[in-house]
Design an enzyme around this catalytic site. Structure first.
Site, mmCIF file in Angstrom:
data_model
loop_
_atom_site.group_PDB
_atom_site.id
_atom_site.type_symbol
_atom_site.label_atom_id
_atom_site.label_comp_id
_atom_site.label_asym_id
_atom_site.label_seq_id
_atom_site.Cartn_x
_atom_site.Cartn_y
_atom_site.Cartn_z
ATOM 1 N N GLY A 13 0.800 -1.215 0.000
ATOM 2 C CA GLY A 13 0.000 0.000 0.000
ATOM 3 C C GLY A 13 0.831 1.263 0.000
ATOM 4 N N PHE A 14 0.150 2.371 0.085
ATOM 5 C CA PHE A 14 0.775 3.693 0.048
ATOM 6 C C PHE A 14 1.780 3.876 1.190
ATOM 7 C CE2 PHE A 14 -0.438 8.137 1.728
ATOM 8 C CZ PHE A 14 0.714 8.717 1.237
ATOM 9 N N ILE A 15 1.309 3.838 2.417
ATOM 10 C CA ILE A 15 2.212 4.030 3.551
ATOM 11 C C ILE A 15 3.136 2.835 3.700
ATOM 12 C CG2 ILE A 15 2.367 4.431 6.036
ATOM 13 C CD1 ILE A 15 -0.427 5.704 5.905
ATOM 14 N N TYR B 167 -15.644 2.259 9.983
ATOM 15 C CA TYR B 167 -14.185 2.244 9.873
ATOM 16 C C TYR B 167 -13.548 2.712 11.178
ATOM 17 C CZ TYR B 167 -9.481 3.743 8.648
ATOM 18 O OH TYR B 167 -8.114 3.931 8.650
ATOM 19 N N LYS C 45 -11.075 0.624 13.926
ATOM 20 C CA LYS C 45 -9.738 1.058 14.335
ATOM 21 C C LYS C 45 -9.636 1.176 15.856
ATOM 22 C CE LYS C 45 -7.207 1.187 10.701
ATOM 23 N NZ LYS C 45 -6.028 0.300 10.628
#
Length: 331
Positions: A17-19, A160, A164
């Site tokens: 992914g991005f991070i 979401y 988390k």
């Protein structure tokens, strides 16, 4: 570089992914052996994620396994093969608005997937975890104070956000019961090269660059703490060093943000200036699940980690636009 880290293996979930892909490269640069895992969820194109991993795949200290967090057999096999001393858990179903449409899927991946990962850690004796959480856990705060980690965070406004927060609580339970050290890092609107194409800064840049109108939900006054990816990754790397140095099991929750809020209207103006266009904006009603503001208090990150963001929004957007232009010049 500390050569002693070559013998330390770190498992990064969501590595494509991005991070995750930025973090993998940082850890390799820091001298760690890194294993990545990802299931290439079709939330966005697999080709983008494969491209994210290109640099890491050529590194001799990088290994990769494709699989799903919800597959306990896969996780047990991966832990047997990789033998990680620490896990950085970034894999998740992301996004507030999509979670309203698929709450069961978000719960299954983000909560049950985290349980299975913690169980694999317990079974293998892996005792260090960094959990990628989110500023969304703070809920619909309307006051104008920065968000502090000791707030209750017990009123999420999207599935979401609830998943988390549940992940953070699970990490604490496994810390308390089994001595697994865990730092939960609350990320604040991370942006930069490789950002998911559905996220605001990437989407706005694409629309501005092609002369199209930007859709803004609400009046555009909503402030967000936009954090450049290099700053976020630096905070994660510092957390890993911190948790490695702890004398015993430890648990903490830490904000990783820029420590500054910028309105959507200001963001659009800055982006348009970096691209060199006049923005066209269409306003729509606010969306369910969106929080009215985010703003990180980063005093704890400074004190515990020596965290010091280096990229103000103006500089970060210039770097992002330069990356975007380079990507589109190649196509």
């Amino acid at each position: 570089m500390n050569n002693d880290r070559r013998n330390k293996c770190v498992l990064v979930t969501g590595a494509a992914g991005f991070i995750g892909s930025h973090l993998v490269e940082r850890l390799l640069d820091d001298g760690y052996t890194v294993w990545g895992m990802d299931n290439f969820d079709p939330f966005y194109a697999r080709s983008i994620k494969e491209s994210n991993l290109e640099k890491a795949r050529s590194h001799p200290r990088f290994g990769f396994a494709e699989g799903d967090l919800r597959d306990s057999g896969f996780l047990d096999g991966l832990f047997d093969e990789a033998g990680p001393e620490a896990v950085i858990h970034l894999a998740a179903r992301a996004g507030v608005r999509p979670s309203l449409l698929q709450p069961q899927e978000y719960y299954d991946v983000n909560v049950m997937g985290t349980v299975r990962l913690l169980e694999a850690m317990k079974g293998s004796g892996t005792g260090l975890m960094i959990f990628g959480s989110s500023s969304s856990v703070y809920g619909a705060r309307s006051d104008q104070r920065p968000f502090k980690e000791d707030e209750a965070a017990d009123r999420p406004v999207s599935p979401y956000a609830a998943t988390k927060r549940a992940g953070e609580l699970l990490c604490h339970a496994y810390y308390h019961l089994y001595g697994i050290s865990c730092y939960c890092l609350r990320f604040f609107t991370v942006y930069g090269p490789r950002q998911r194409p559905d996220l605001a800064i990437h989407k706005f840049t694409s629309l501005l660059a092609t002369g199209q109108a930007i859709t803004v939900y609400g009046d555009g006054a909503t402030p967000r703490d936009y954090t450049y990816v290099d700053d976020t990754v630096d905070g994660v790397a510092r957390t890993l060093r911190r948790i490695e140095d702890e004398a015993g099991a430890a648990f903490d929750i830490v904000n990783l943000g820029a420590g500054r809020s910028v309105s959507v209207n200001e963001l659009v103006d800055l982006l348009a200036g970096a691209i060199g266009v006049e923005p066209k904006i269409e306003h729509l009603p606010p969306q369910p699940g969106d929080v009215p503001r985010t703003w990180a208090d980063i005093d704890r990150a400074r004190d515990l980690l020596g965290f010091d963001p280096k990229f103000p929004i103006e500089k970060g957007l210039e770097l992002f636009v330069a990356w975007y232009n380079e990507q589109h010049a190649e196509t």
